[in-house]
Design an enzyme around this catalytic site. Structure first.
Site, PDB file in Angstrom:
ATOM      1  N   TYR A   1      -0.991  -1.545  10.382  1.00 52.61           N
ATOM      2  CA  TYR A   1      -1.226  -1.668   8.940  1.00 52.61           C
ATOM      3  C   TYR A   1      -0.007  -1.185   8.152  1.00 52.61           C
ATOM      4  O   TYR A   1       0.512  -1.897   7.287  1.00 52.61           O
ATOM      5  CB  TYR A   1      -2.478  -0.870   8.551  1.00 52.61           C
ATOM      6  CG  TYR A   1      -2.858  -1.033   7.090  1.00 52.61           C
ATOM      7  CD1 TYR A   1      -3.537  -2.159   6.647  1.00 52.61           C
ATOM      8  CD2 TYR A   1      -2.524  -0.054   6.148  1.00 52.61           C
ATOM      9  CE1 TYR A   1      -3.892  -2.318   5.303  1.00 52.61           C
ATOM     10  CE2 TYR A   1      -2.877  -0.200   4.805  1.00 52.61           C
ATOM     11  CZ  TYR A   1      -3.557  -1.329   4.391  1.00 52.61           C
ATOM     12  OH  TYR A   1      -3.903  -1.489   3.062  1.00 52.61           O
TER      13      TYR A   1
ATOM     14  N   SER B   1       0.875  -1.176   0.000  1.00 48.98           N
ATOM     15  CA  SER B   1       0.000   0.000   0.000  1.00 48.98           C
ATOM     16  C   SER B   1       0.909   1.222   0.000  1.00 48.98           C
ATOM     17  O   SER B   1       2.067   1.135   0.458  1.00 48.98           O
ATOM     18  CB  SER B   1      -0.842  -0.002   1.283  1.00 48.98           C
ATOM     19  OG  SER B   1      -1.402   1.278   1.508  1.00 48.98           O
TER      20      SER B   1
END
Ligand SMILES: NC(=O)c1ccc[n+]([C@@H]2O[C@H](COP(=O)([O-])OP(=O)(O)OC[C@H]3O[C@@H](n4cnc5c(N)ncnc54)[C@H](O)[C@@H]3O)[C@@H](O)[C@H]2O)c1
Length: 253
Positions: free
Chosen positions: A160, A146
């Site tokens: 995350y 990401s």
């Protein structure tokens, strides 16, 4: 890009991006093994693809449990044949009332779960499928990082972004280790993609990202899938150890 006769295993294949990836692969000639912990989404997808005449096989499994990954690989390979292409796509990004936990309030159990799902599963499936790829001297691995793995974003929590940075680290290591065996290993770094998850976020949160994205919109799951197919196709045979942003220019990490 022809993936004729290829067998692709997609983790988190029942989700927004995973579904788009599965659809593009079958249309490009591949058989797809879909692994997801959500029995409904994966089963419906496989059923729909099979009805259209494509080869798809769904296995329900929790990718954070090694034994379930092992079982999923065995069942997919006996249904479809040896897996030559692995897409590590399963991922979670827990929020509380729509907000990421600050580090001082983060539950250690939640931290461990995110590491298990987002990062350990990449190790598990790679560990399980690489021996066959080495034997056949061919393999393609793409993992979902990401832009949050490369830059600070206050819309996600520390677990995350840490795991998405870990995906990049493991991608580079594996590219070095597995290149001599004919296996390429790359990662994708999506920006904000219009999946059901993001569509459910407050409008202001999406608008704020769109305002600083040069292409002035959210990405589409199919656009992440296009980049994934490129990285496993014959058009990228000399590309390994790379991370491609699919983010409309957001952050340019
Ligand atoms: N949507 C975005 O904006 C965006 C941006 C950057 C990166 N990503 C990454 O792309 C990947 C796919 O995201 P998405 O938007 O499609 O999310 P999604 O929630 O729609 O799909 C994720 C899928 O993974 C499955 N899953 C979750 N935990 C699992 C487990 N323990 N075992 C097996 N399956 C499990 C879910 O059931 C779901 O089907 C993720 O790794 C995510 O972090 C998404």
């Amino acid at each position: 890009m022809s993936h004729e006769n290829r067998v692709v295993l997609i983790t988190g294949g029942g989700g927004g991006i995973g579904t788009a990836i599965a659809e593009k692969y079958v249309r490009d000639g591949a058989a797809v093994g879909i692994v997801d912990s959500s029995p409904q989404a994966g089963a419906l997808l496989a059923e729909r693809l099979n009805k259209l005449g494509y080869r798809a096989h769904f296995v329900v499994a929790d990718v954070s449990v090694y034994e379930q990954c092992e079982d999923a690989c065995r069942r997919i390979e006996s249904a479809l044949g040896p897996v030559d292409t692995l897409v590590n796509n399963a991922g979670i990004s827990p929020k509380h009332q729509g907000l990421p936990s600050p580090i001082w309030r983060m539950d250690p159990a939640e931290w461990r779960k995110v590491v298990e799902v987002n990062l350990n599963s990449m190790f598990y499936f790679t560990r399980l499928l690489v021996p066959g790829m080495i034997e056949r001297r061919f393999g393609r691995i793409v993992s979902m990082s990401s832009v949050a793995g490369k830059a600070h974003l206050d819309i996600v929590a520390a677990h995350y972004s840490t795991t998405k940075a870990g995906v990049i680290g493991l991608t580079r290591h594996l590219a070095g280790e597995l290149g001599p065996h004919g296996i390429t290993v790359n990662a994708l770094a999506p920006g904000r993609i219009d999946t059901p998850l993001v569509a459910g976020a407050p409008k202001e949160a999406n608008d704020a990202v769109i305002a600083v994205t040069p292409l002035r919109r959210l990405g589409l799951p199919g656009e992440v899938a296009d980049a994934c197919l490129f990285l496993t196709s014959g058009h990228s045979n000399f590309i390994t150890g790379q991370v491609i942003d699919v983010a409309g220019g957001w952050l340019m990490t």
